[in-house]
Write an enzyme that holds these catalytic residues in place. Structure first.
Site, PDB file in Angstrom:
ATOM      1  N   PHE A 141       0.815  -1.218   0.000  1.00 34.85           N
ATOM      2  CA  PHE A 141       0.000   0.000   0.000  1.00 34.85           C
ATOM      3  C   PHE A 141       0.848   1.267   0.000  1.00 34.85           C
ATOM      4  O   PHE A 141       0.385   2.331  -0.424  1.00 34.85           O
ATOM      5  CB  PHE A 141      -0.958  -0.005   1.199  1.00 34.85           C
ATOM      6  CG  PHE A 141      -0.374   0.435   2.501  1.00 34.85           C
ATOM      7  CD1 PHE A 141      -0.569   1.730   2.961  1.00 34.85           C
ATOM      8  CD2 PHE A 141       0.333  -0.443   3.310  1.00 34.85           C
ATOM      9  CE1 PHE A 141      -0.052   2.147   4.179  1.00 34.85           C
ATOM     10  CE2 PHE A 141       0.850  -0.041   4.525  1.00 34.85           C
ATOM     11  CZ  PHE A 141       0.660   1.258   4.961  1.00 34.85           C
ATOM     12  N   LYS A 142       2.079   1.181   0.452  1.00 33.46           N
ATOM     13  CA  LYS A 142       2.924   2.377   0.498  1.00 33.46           C
ATOM     14  C   LYS A 142       3.147   2.966  -0.901  1.00 33.46           C
ATOM     15  O   LYS A 142       3.427   4.158  -1.041  1.00 33.46           O
ATOM     16  CB  LYS A 142       4.270   2.046   1.140  1.00 33.46           C
ATOM     17  CG  LYS A 142       4.176   1.416   2.527  1.00 33.46           C
ATOM     18  CD  LYS A 142       3.673   2.385   3.554  1.00 33.46           C
ATOM     19  CE  LYS A 142       3.522   1.749   4.922  1.00 33.46           C
ATOM     20  NZ  LYS A 142       4.768   1.462   5.600  1.00 33.46           N
ATOM     21  N   ASP A 143       3.021   2.119  -1.938  1.00 30.48           N
ATOM     22  CA  ASP A 143       3.211   2.614  -3.303  1.00 30.48           C
ATOM     23  C   ASP A 143       2.210   3.709  -3.661  1.00 30.48           C
ATOM     24  O   ASP A 143       2.515   4.593  -4.468  1.00 30.48           O
ATOM     25  CB  ASP A 143       3.057   1.475  -4.322  1.00 30.48           C
ATOM     26  CG  ASP A 143       4.181   0.458  -4.253  1.00 30.48           C
ATOM     27  OD1 ASP A 143       5.320   0.857  -3.969  1.00 30.48           O
ATOM     28  OD2 ASP A 143       3.923  -0.731  -4.508  1.00 30.48           O
TER      29      ASP A 143
END
Length: 463
Positions: free
Chosen positions: A111-113
């Protein structure tokens, strides 16, 4: 739109300056001076937007014209062109009352992307516009580092150093960071745990002379722009599962250790998104669960778990929430944070706790329940959850009320955490990009877990 510190000594900061400052110069965290308010009519106008269009609509409220609309659109489109689906964050239905928001379709399968691909583009934009050198510094419990490196590798005028705790990230997470051999990337494998890495990052950013001399910029969620980017998918998911005029009670269950992802949901709610309850899912490192259930914020003994990205005791975004739960009282925030520095705990009164519990539920998912949840949903729905996403689903089952619909955030692809998946007796197929990692050359520098050793490495790297 201007930005100010939770501790009250920094204010009137523009969007790009807030982005570049990262941690406020008084040691606090930057927040918008006023949270933009979205009307019901505006929400309905946004309902049919594609993901990148929704990003632009929300970002325009925060950028406040500092980036021309056409240039902002180009930044956004470049950021999300790297994702494997045009939906960017698609929603899957698991049961009648349970949906999964898939946040792992970016280049590093986490999800950090969603935020860091945009932040990489924005740092490159600022470096090009100003001609200045930018030195990125961050710490990771696993996913932030890989995502940040993917967004910034090879970019002209930018260097990035990431600290990760040695032996306390998954093998895939480590390989995603350390197989990137670009000259502008430095991986430091640090003796200790993530909290140690995060503490040293904050100390370096709090040293204003060092920060300015080396032109440090933040990639961690101490940078508000990362929170802002994550807010978008709460709106997007809500629109995917509701009809116009819906009165359904919609919860979001969020696996979180640093309070960043769930604070993005809190921000969306404050903006006007009709979220019923935010469910905080964590693991045995359950400081945040204890705060929400008891009003006591106090680290306990660090534990390694099947969900290592949440193996965090001191949540860097917690101060932002304190700011709002105290009624935006910067003096009270400073007092709380001083109390935490001196005594190692924060205790809020019953009135504040009532506010917290009206907005949040929380559940700490023990390792055995995490694995049971992975096995259960694999058998019943043929859907394979990673251990962090499984914590979110398990917490949703514990905390959601009747006649409520819950969207649980799937924060990573299960291939990143095969150590846990294999314990469930499940053999999974790896995406090519992950399967190929073990054949690549690695490069990392192992360092002692003290500030002097880290500082020496940074001075050499940044020059």
């Amino acid at each position: 739109m201007k930005y100010a510190s939770t501790r009250g000594n920094v204010a009137g900061i523009g969007f790009i300056d807030a982005f570049m400052m990262g941690l406020a110069n008084d040691g606090g965290l930057l927040i918008p001076e006023q949270i933009p308010q979205v009307s019901v009519a505006q929400l309905e106008q946004w309902r049919t937007l594609e993901y990148t269009e929704l990003v632009q609509a929300i970002f325009e409220l925060y950028v406040d014209g500092e980036i021309p609309s056409g240039e902002l659109k180009q930044l956004i489109e470049s950021s999300y062109a790297t994702f494997r689906t045009p939906e960017v964050t698609p929603v899957q239905q698991l049961k009648d009352d349970l949906y999964l928001l898939e946040l792992f379709h970016g280049p590093t399968f986490a999800f950090k992307d969603v935020a860091l691909q945009f932040m990489g583009q924005l740092y490159s934009y600022v470096a090009t516009k100003t001609g200045q050198k930018i030195n990125i510094l961050g710490a990771t419990s696993g996913d932030t580092g890989a995502s940040a490196i993917a967004g910034l590798r090879g970019k002209e005028g930018i260097k990035i150093c990431i600290l990760h705790p040695e032996g306390k990230v998954s093998r895939v997470q480590e390989l995603q960071m350390t197989t990137v051999l670009d000259d502008n990337v430095l991986n430091l494998s640090v003796e200790g745990n993530f909290d140690d890495c995060q503490r040293m990052i904050k100390e370096l950013f709090s040293d204003i002379d060092f920060k300015n001399k080396h032109q440090l910029a933040a990639i961690n969620s101490i940078n508000f722009i990362r929170i802002m980017a994550q807010t978008v998918y709460y709106f997007y998911a809500y629109f995917r599962i509701t009809e116009p005029g819906s009165t359904k009670k919609i919860n979001f269950s969020v696996p979180t250790g640093n309070f960043g992802d769930i604070f993005a949901g809190y921000l969306a709610k404050r903006m006007g998104l009709p979220i019923h309850k935010l469910i905080l899912a964590t693991n045995e490192n359950n400081i945040l669960e204890r705060f929400i259930n008891q009003g006591v914020y106090k680290p306990d003994q660090f534990k390694m778990t099947y969900s290592p990205s949440m193996d965090i005791q001191v949540a860097s975004n917690f101060e932002r929430y304190l700011y709002y739960v105290t009624g935006e009282n910067t003096e009270q925030v400073k007092s709380f944070m001083q109390q935490f520095a001196e005594k190692g705990e924060i205790v809020i009164d019953s009135a504040m706790l009532a506010i917290v519990q009206a907005e949040f539920s929380a559940y700490g998912v023990a390792g055995e329940l995490c694995l049971q949840t992975i096995s259960k949903y694999n058998e019943e729905t043929n859907y394979l959850l990673d251990p962090h996403s499984a914590c979110g689903v398990a917490a949703a089952e514990q905390c959601a009320g009747q006649a409520e619909i819950t969207v649980s955030l799937a924060t990573a692809h299960p291939a990143k955490f095969d150590e846990a998946i294999s314990l469930c007796g499940i053999k999974q197929t790896f995406p090519d990009a992950i399967a190929e990692l073990s054949n690549k050359q690695q490069r990392q520098t192992k360092v002692d877990g003290d500030l002097a050793a880290i500082t020496d490495e940074l001075i050499t790297f940044y020059g």
